[in-house]
Scaffold this active site. Structure first.
Site, mmCIF file in Angstrom:
data_model
loop_
_atom_site.group_PDB
_atom_site.id
_atom_site.type_symbol
_atom_site.label_atom_id
_atom_site.label_comp_id
_atom_site.label_asym_id
_atom_site.label_seq_id
_atom_site.Cartn_x
_atom_site.Cartn_y
_atom_site.Cartn_z
ATOM 1 N N LEU A 96 0.859 -1.185 0.000
ATOM 2 C CA LEU A 96 0.000 0.000 0.000
ATOM 3 C C LEU A 96 0.894 1.233 0.000
ATOM 4 O O LEU A 96 1.548 1.533 1.002
ATOM 5 C CB LEU A 96 -0.907 0.017 1.231
ATOM 6 C CG LEU A 96 -1.714 -1.256 1.527
ATOM 7 C CD1 LEU A 96 -2.635 -1.025 2.725
ATOM 8 C CD2 LEU A 96 -2.507 -1.692 0.308
ATOM 9 N N GLY A 99 7.974 2.790 -0.588
ATOM 10 C CA GLY A 99 7.304 1.663 -1.227
ATOM 11 C C GLY A 99 8.021 1.186 -2.478
ATOM 12 O O GLY A 99 8.169 -0.020 -2.695
ATOM 13 N N GLY A 107 13.945 4.974 11.365
ATOM 14 C CA GLY A 107 14.278 4.388 10.059
ATOM 15 C C GLY A 107 14.903 3.019 10.122
ATOM 16 O O GLY A 107 14.296 2.068 10.612
ATOM 17 N N LYS A 119 7.126 9.262 17.856
ATOM 18 C CA LYS A 119 8.109 8.195 18.094
ATOM 19 C C LYS A 119 8.329 7.972 19.587
ATOM 20 O O LYS A 119 8.495 6.842 20.040
ATOM 21 C CB LYS A 119 9.415 8.551 17.384
ATOM 22 C CG LYS A 119 9.264 8.539 15.864
ATOM 23 C CD LYS A 119 10.406 9.261 15.165
ATOM 24 C CE LYS A 119 10.257 9.180 13.647
ATOM 25 N NZ LYS A 119 11.242 10.051 12.954
#
Lengths: 429, 429
Positions: free
Chosen positions: B11, B17, B135, B206
């Site tokens: 998605l 992506g 990350g 975060k």
């Protein structure tokens, strides 16, 4: 939550084992909540049963480790004895009798990891050993799992706290090796016989384990080139400083540029002060990982000690217990890539070479010719001399270890070269 | 190895992506070997179907993400759309239709993590999100698994690369905030609208995720105190330098000393140059973890970017696929500790306060009295002045944020205090 406890057998109750037992007791509720079932210390195998062990029920203590792992009701065996035997036989016996194993045994894993993994797989059991490399630092799990979708190209680390303490002391105080070692011994950072640490055996075992995991390839202890740090001198540190470097004992596992082979080695090396590993002080460990997608990662923390090692053991214990409740096992050995492990001669890096030479015209030309004949390209040369004696410091471009070795052999044969004072690899640039 | 592939629905096909898709294709054999079965990209949901996506079969591309996650044959949904909706609905729909989920969506996880975990648990599926925090740096897995047998007391980190780039630039060049932000924007480190980064929203999300995992307690985004870094000035950096410090935007999750409550906060803070976080440069991230047994650990690496984030996503994908083949799931939400999340007023730390005051006798005594009346103990005071104006720099001992706030309010009411130039917390000592 399941109320029937998972049973844990502890093999060894020294600095690490006693801490594992202590945390299992004091943090029992937390461990139960995180696992989904209580864990119970079902037995503790020791060599000296009469020693008083605070917080451990004397009824659990036995000298018969074999009988303990054979009991058949043990879910997880925690092996913190160290050494090859009886640890190896106890671990395989544990698998045969239905237990999974958590081990902190770097020497055994480096030597017999493949066979132990095979034994675990045969009985569909887990073999976890986060504590075997770099103590408390999560490293094996990140390499095996977090980076499982990435391609690791290099693992370079300070994986021995004793030698880092000594080198850091030499760097910061200008002390010689023996003086720094004496201080490390006095403070308990070095053992009475420091051979395993200072000759790089301990780091080489860890390098074999890390290389195997990073490259999905079996890397035997014999595959790891090993050079200790007992020859590193205060003069080497002075040379390193002139280069903007310091000296660390590094374990380096690398994929060759063609991707088809890997190397693993342990030796002292100069690294730039700007490199994250350069600022790792005292007995701390740190491992730098380079991969295709993630880029540069570093993992830093205490590499040894009872509590830190126990932290790693207990993390594995929780994971293995969870797996057991799930009726599953975690990732086993991954050696499918089966890359060639190349010898040290194939390693390509830079070199810092100090030569004692005669102080007369033509010496530099002679020396430079030898480098050129062996295909080793020179980056910089610094010459200094007085009273007929001179020293030449040569820093090369990247060249194979074989080419450098050939160069040095030829240099030793020159009349004008009185001696090769030091050869140090330069890494991390 | 199983030959029937596991099917993955992607998605979002932006920076992250497209990199996930690329690596799935180029490293298909490695992924298959590590998982134990091939993985197949079964569909890619995008907003703009006409954009050419190199290496992705156009037949896989769809704009109907809902239909894709409802297909029923999808094993794993990888959600890299970001934002709250439609990501949230797509993820819950995926669970309902038999898929596990890998997400990189920090905002969603911070806001609705508990509900999403509940949905995953209800359908016995996995929800993994290593890429949501820092990350490529393996952090969530080490906290959840490697340290599962330990007690974490503090997580303190640089978890936003944009702000670290700006602060590092201000530190190294003496630039002001706007100038450094402009450079970050020009180089692509800051977005056109940098609010989420510079106001600390990104870091706060975060922090909520990290605190929840570290303390086994639900920490909502609203529980996180948040202060951006737009007010940090070159003068603050000068003050920090005088203290042997630098300034970083930190996410800090702490257990109170009594162990019964926790706090989470994001704000700029001075930290000593000797602290490992002080030397984290540019857009890098690093997270410092302190626990009972392991001691001090640090995890360092690139905190953003397509490839690093894809590395984390793919690590999760491998883990989730392995779990699926095992018929098991990994650890879910762990919130059993259910500790109180205390407000910012309860946070105890040190403070660096710059005051503009009248340069006349008795001012220091007045100011010191205000601190004393509020129970804030002064460590050092530095006074400098000319032409009737003076500045006072006060560094306190540890005090609660509430006490400090009361102190500052009272200081503002003093006739002799012309203004409070800056208040900066001092951490990591």
């Amino acid at each position: 939550m399941r109320t029937r406890p998972l049973k844990v057998a502890l093999l060894g109750c020294g600095v690490v084992g006693s801490e594992v037992a202590r945390i299992m007791t004091t943090h029992a509720d937390d461990l139960a909540a995180r696992i989904g079932a209580p864990v119970e210390l079902a037995g503790v195998a020791v060599r000296r049963p009469d020693r008083v062990r605070e917080g451990i029920d004397q009824a659990l203590v036995t000298t018969d480790a074999t009988a303990l792992v054979k009991r058949g009701d043990i879910d997880v065996v925690v092996e913190v004895i160290g050494g090859i035997e009886p640890a190896r036989t106890l671990i395989t016996t544990a698998f045969e009798h239905g237990a999974s194993v958590v081990s902190a045994n770097k020497a055994l894993l480096a030597q017999d990891g493949a066979a132990l993994h095979a034994a675990a797989g045969e009985h569909d059991k887990d073999l976890y050993y986060e504590a075997a490399v770099a103590g408390a630092i999560p490293l094996i799990r990140p390499l095996r799992e977090s980076l499982a979708g990435d391609k690791i190209n290099r693992v370079m680390g300070i994986v021995n706290g004793t030698t880092n303490f000594i080198l850091d002391k030499m760097d910061s105080t200008g002390a010689g090796y023996q003086e720094a070692l004496d201080e490390a011994t006095a403070l308990g950072y070095a053992e009475a016989d420091p051979t395993a640490d200072v000759e790089g055996f301990d780091a080489a075992a860890k390098a074999a384990i890390l290389a195997g995991i990073a490259f999905h390839t079996r890397v035997r202890l014999d595959d790891v080139y090993r050079e200790g740090m007992t020859e590193v001198t205060a003069a080497d540190f002075a040379s390193a400083k002139e280069m903007g470097c310091t000296i660390k004992l590094l374990a380096i596992c690398e994929r060759a540029e063609d991707g088809a082979s890997v190397t693993a080695r342990v030796h002292p090396a100069m690294i730039p002060l700007s490199h994250p590993l350069a600022s790792v002080r005292g007995a701390y460990n740190a491992v730098f990982v380079e991969s295709d997608a993630a880029g540069q990662l570093m993992f830093y923390g205490p590499g040894a000690g009872g509590s830190p090692t126990a932290s790693a053991v207990l993390g594995d214990l929780v994971a293995v217990c969870r797996n057991r409740l799930n009726g599953a096992t975690g990732p086993g050995e991954s050696a499918y890539a089966a890359l060639t492990v190349s010898p040290m001669g194939d390693v390509v890096t830079r070199y810092h070479i100090s030569l004692d030479v005669a102080d007369k015209p033509g010496v530099l030309a002679q020396v430079a010719t030898v480098f050129a004949e062996h295909g080793v390209s020179i980056d910089t040369v610094r010459q200094s001399g007085k009273d007929g004696e001179a020293s030449l410091v040569v820093v090369t471009h990247r060249a194979s270890d074989a080419a450098l070795t050939g160069t040095v052999e030829a240099l030793r044969k020159l009349d004008t070269v009185r001696g090769v004072a030091s050869i140090m690899r330069v890494e991390g640039e």
